[in-house]
Write a protein that holds these residues in place. Structure first.
Motif, PDB file in Angstrom:
ATOM      1  N   GLY A  29       0.808  -1.202   0.000  1.00 61.34           N
ATOM      2  CA  GLY A  29       0.000   0.000   0.000  1.00 61.34           C
ATOM      3  C   GLY A  29       0.843   1.254   0.000  1.00 61.34           C
ATOM      4  N   SER A  30       0.197   2.340   0.302  1.00 62.85           N
ATOM      5  CA  SER A  30       0.878   3.629   0.360  1.00 62.85           C
ATOM      6  C   SER A  30       1.684   3.727   1.648  1.00 62.85           C
ATOM      7  N   ALA A  31       2.202   4.891   1.896  1.00 66.33           N
ATOM      8  CA  ALA A  31       3.054   5.098   3.064  1.00 66.33           C
ATOM      9  C   ALA A  31       2.266   5.211   4.368  1.00 66.33           C
ATOM     10  N   HIS A  32       0.957   5.103   4.304  1.00 68.99           N
ATOM     11  CA  HIS A  32       0.133   5.233   5.504  1.00 68.99           C
ATOM     12  C   HIS A  32       0.211   3.966   6.340  1.00 68.99           C
ATOM     13  N   GLU A  33       0.391   4.144   7.638  1.00 69.05           N
ATOM     14  CA  GLU A  33       0.455   3.011   8.557  1.00 69.05           C
ATOM     15  C   GLU A  33      -0.960   2.614   8.967  1.00 69.05           C
ATOM     16  N   LEU A  34      -1.481   1.587   8.359  1.00 69.89           N
ATOM     17  CA  LEU A  34      -2.819   1.101   8.675  1.00 69.89           C
ATOM     18  C   LEU A  34      -2.699  -0.277   9.295  1.00 69.89           C
ATOM     19  N   ASP A  35      -3.395  -0.491  10.390  1.00 70.95           N
ATOM     20  CA  ASP A  35      -3.482  -1.842  10.934  1.00 70.95           C
ATOM     21  C   ASP A  35      -4.955  -2.170  11.134  1.00 70.95           C
ATOM     22  N   MET A  36      -5.236  -3.305  11.711  1.00 69.48           N
ATOM     23  CA  MET A  36      -6.616  -3.779  11.805  1.00 69.48           C
ATOM     24  C   MET A  36      -7.531  -2.843  12.590  1.00 69.48           C
ATOM     25  N   ILE A  37      -6.979  -2.149  13.568  1.00 70.64           N
ATOM     26  CA  ILE A  37      -7.829  -1.324  14.424  1.00 70.64           C
ATOM     27  C   ILE A  37      -7.760   0.166  14.091  1.00 70.64           C
ATOM     28  N   THR A  38      -7.102   0.523  12.987  1.00 72.28           N
ATOM     29  CA  THR A  38      -7.097   1.912  12.543  1.00 72.28           C
ATOM     30  C   THR A  38      -8.524   2.307  12.185  1.00 72.28           C
ATOM     31  N   LEU A  39      -8.937   3.488  12.622  1.00 67.04           N
ATOM     32  CA  LEU A  39     -10.291   3.971  12.369  1.00 67.04           C
ATOM     33  C   LEU A  39     -10.324   4.822  11.108  1.00 67.04           C
ATOM     34  N   VAL A  40     -11.356   4.608  10.299  1.00 68.64           N
ATOM     35  CA  VAL A  40     -11.484   5.270   9.011  1.00 68.64           C
ATOM     36  C   VAL A  40     -12.893   5.853   8.892  1.00 68.64           C
ATOM     37  N   VAL A  41     -12.990   7.051   8.316  1.00 67.44           N
ATOM     38  CA  VAL A  41     -14.294   7.676   8.071  1.00 67.44           C
ATOM     39  C   VAL A  41     -14.195   8.475   6.774  1.00 67.44           C
ATOM     40  N   ALA A  42     -15.311   8.544   6.042  1.00 64.33           N
ATOM     41  CA  ALA A  42     -15.348   9.324   4.803  1.00 64.33           C
ATOM     42  C   ALA A  42     -15.160  10.800   5.133  1.00 64.33           C
ATOM     43  N   ALA A  43     -14.369  11.496   4.331  1.00 63.43           N
ATOM     44  CA  ALA A  43     -14.126  12.919   4.547  1.00 63.43           C
ATOM     45  C   ALA A  43     -15.425  13.690   4.307  1.00 63.43           C
ATOM     46  N   PRO A  44     -15.759  14.617   5.211  1.00 57.91           N
ATOM     47  CA  PRO A  44     -17.025  15.331   5.072  1.00 57.91           C
ATOM     48  C   PRO A  44     -17.114  16.161   3.790  1.00 57.91           C
ATOM     49  N   ARG A  45     -16.021  16.700   3.346  1.00 54.02           N
ATOM     50  CA  ARG A  45     -16.016  17.493   2.118  1.00 54.02           C
ATOM     51  C   ARG A  45     -14.953  16.971   1.162  1.00 54.02           C
TER      52      ARG A  45
END
Length: 124
Positions: A29-45
């Protein structure tokens, strides 16, 4: 094997598009550190959804409310590694916002809380 005339697949088979096709052959993936418990939400704008692929739109519709990477992976029925790649693309394009869990500060641990947890585990 006999032909019963019915469909040769069922809903339990999962997605019919291979994972490497969804990620365009990428395995990292990209350089973002994502693991199983990383929280994600759609950007409001965030940017518009019209020009993105169907896989990405499904994720964005599901992430109207904050979800973990593991929840998203289960919802879209893709391996965690594929989900991380797709989420990395959405982060890079500004469609979603993520927050990694904050590390636990071991200096401020309450000894009584730890004893309570230990007692609870022993009671199981």
């Amino acid at each position: 094997m006999t032909d019963t005339g019915g469909p040769w697949f069922d809903d339990d088979a999962g997605p019919l598009v291979p994972a490497y096709a969804v990620t365009r052959g990428r395995t990292a993936g990209s350089a973002h550190e994502l693991d199983m418990i990383t929280l994600v939400v759609a950007a409001p704008r965030g940017p518009g959804h019209a020009l993105i692929d169907a896989e990405y739109r499904v994720i964005l519709q599901y992430c109207v409310v904050t979800k973990s990477v593991a929840e998203i992976s289960a919802y879209i029925r893709r391996p965690l590694s594929v989900t991380k790649i797709l989420l990395g693309d959405l982060i890079a394009s500004g469609h979603i916002i993520y927050r990694s869990p904050s590390p636990m500060n071991t200096d401020s641990l309450d000894l009584n809380l730890l004893r309570t947890v230990l007692d609870g585990l022993r009671a199981l």
